[in-house]
Design an enzyme around this catalytic site. Structure first.
Site, short mmCIF file in Angstrom:
data_model
loop_
_atom_site.label_atom_id
_atom_site.label_comp_id
_atom_site.label_asym_id
_atom_site.label_seq_id
_atom_site.Cartn_x
_atom_site.Cartn_y
_atom_site.Cartn_z
N CYS A 134 -5.73 -10.37 -2.65
CA CYS A 134 -4.69 -10.33 -1.62
C CYS A 134 -5.12 -11.13 -0.39
O CYS A 134 -5.93 -10.65 0.42
CB CYS A 134 -4.40 -8.88 -1.25
SG CYS A 134 -3.18 -8.71 0.07
N CYS A 137 -4.09 -9.53 2.95
CA CYS A 137 -4.90 -8.37 3.35
C CYS A 137 -6.28 -8.80 3.85
O CYS A 137 -6.80 -8.25 4.81
CB CYS A 137 -5.13 -7.43 2.16
SG CYS A 137 -3.68 -7.14 1.16
N ASP A 138 -6.91 -9.76 3.18
CA ASP A 138 -8.32 -10.04 3.42
C ASP A 138 -8.63 -11.42 3.99
O ASP A 138 -9.77 -11.69 4.35
CB ASP A 138 -9.10 -9.87 2.10
CG ASP A 138 -8.99 -8.45 1.56
OD1 ASP A 138 -8.93 -7.52 2.39
OD2 ASP A 138 -8.97 -8.28 0.34
#
Ligand code: NAP
Length: 307
Positions: A134, A137-138
């Site tokens: 992701c 997300c990261d």
């Protein structure tokens, strides 16, 4: 056990599930959505969205939130839970991992897909320690670092462009010498000076100490190996349908996608499916939303016919 009998339970709160919920609730059905992770589905993990009609540019989390806000404004019942089994019958049963049972006259399965894993040594060990599925997300964790994306589809290329906002360098490794992604996004990566493309290679091992350090790549023709220094690895090599809980119902194809007709009907009366989880050609937010609307309309008709 909750003894209430719903008109419709929707499994999955991505765009297909939320769209179905809007249509069903507006027709005054008793409807509930069960979601295993968080509302929004894949949208939550998508950085930029530029093909949702009416919004030239938005982000996945923004669109997900506005859809969730929409179903909340209609007071659609929302339940967190992971469905493990469906039992067919005139009244159908939905059983969750934590042994809750829900009763319903009809079901729409809108569980979508999950990212495919590479299945190579080091992938599990370095998950969350450099390996991520992701970018939204990261991605920010890799500011001024080197990251590597595996895959040449729309997901890989779009996420590589997003990662290039943070990283000092983004390698894209593909196993053929052509991309699968749309031409427009291919143009964008060719014009991005931070992106380095490595053709005809596959990753065969992920190495590091406490965190990921190197990816071992193999040339698909010569079998020659090289070590690629990388702080992060983002595999975007395709998706698998989330249908393990319906394997016994005989409604899936060989790849596990659910077979439906043009009205989103499975072979089982009262059981419908919509969105990325069905066998179809185009998996987009807009097509998932359309499937959800069609499925809900069919449920309304089914309930009417079976009063
Ligand atoms: P995809 O289109 O199936 O592409 C997967 C990529 O990974 C391909 O380049 C494939 O290579 C490669 N690959 C597969 N297995 C591999 C392995 N074991 N090792 C190395 N490489 C491997 O998957 P996706 O990008 O996740 O997209 C899924 C669907 O969602 C598609 O229909 C896509 O169009 C859609 N989508 C659309 C958008 C958009 O329109 N904005 C955004 C994201 C996703 P080969 O080409 O050699 O098979």
């Amino acid at each position: 056990m909750n003894n209430k009998i719903y008109d419709l339970i929707i499994i999955g709160a991505g765009p297909a599930g939320m769209s179905a919920a809007i249509y069903a609730k507006r027709a005054s059905l008793e409807v509930m959505i069960i979601e295993a992770v968080s509302p929004g589905g894949k949208m939550i993990k998508t950085a930029e969205i530029e093909n949702w009609p009416g919004l030239k540019q938005t982000t996945g989390p923004e669109l997900a939130f506005s859809m969730f806000d929409h179903i909340n404004s209609l007071a659609v019942e929302y339940q967190a839970g992971h469905v493990s089994r469906i039992e067919d019958g005139e009244i159908k049963k939905i059983i969750t991992d934590d042994h809750q049972t829900y009763l319903t006259k009809s079901i729409i399965i809108a569980t979508g897909t999950v990212e495919r894993k590479l299945g190579i040594p080091g992938e599990e060990k370095f998950a969350g320690k450099g390996v991520s599925y992701c970018a939204v997300c990261d991605g920010a964790l890799f500011k001024n670092k080197v990251v590597t994306v595996i895959g040449g589809g729309n997901s890989a290329l779009e996420e590589a462009i997003y990662l290039a906002k943070f990283a000092s360098q983004v390698n894209i490794v593909i196993r053929r010498d052509v991309f699968r992604a749309d031409a427009l996004v291919q143009e964008d990566i060719q014009n991005n000076s931070k992106i380095n493309i490595i053709l005809k290679h596959i990753p065969i091992e992920i190495q590091g100490d406490t965190v990921l350090k190197n990816i071992i790549l193999e040339n698909v023709d010569t079998k020659e190996r090289q070590s690629l220094m990388s702080d992060g690895l983002f595999p975007f090599i395709g998706l698998d349908p989330i249908t393990n809980f319906v394997q016994d119902l005989g409604i899936t194809n060989q790849q596990g996608y659910i077979n439906v007709d043009a009205n989103m009907r499975t072979a089982i009366p009262g059981l419908y499916a919509a969105g990325d989880v069905i066998d179809k050609g185009l998996r987009q937010i807009v097509t998932a939303s359309s499937d959800g609307a069609i499925a809900a309309q069919q449920v309304i008709k089914y309930l009417d016919d079976n009063k």
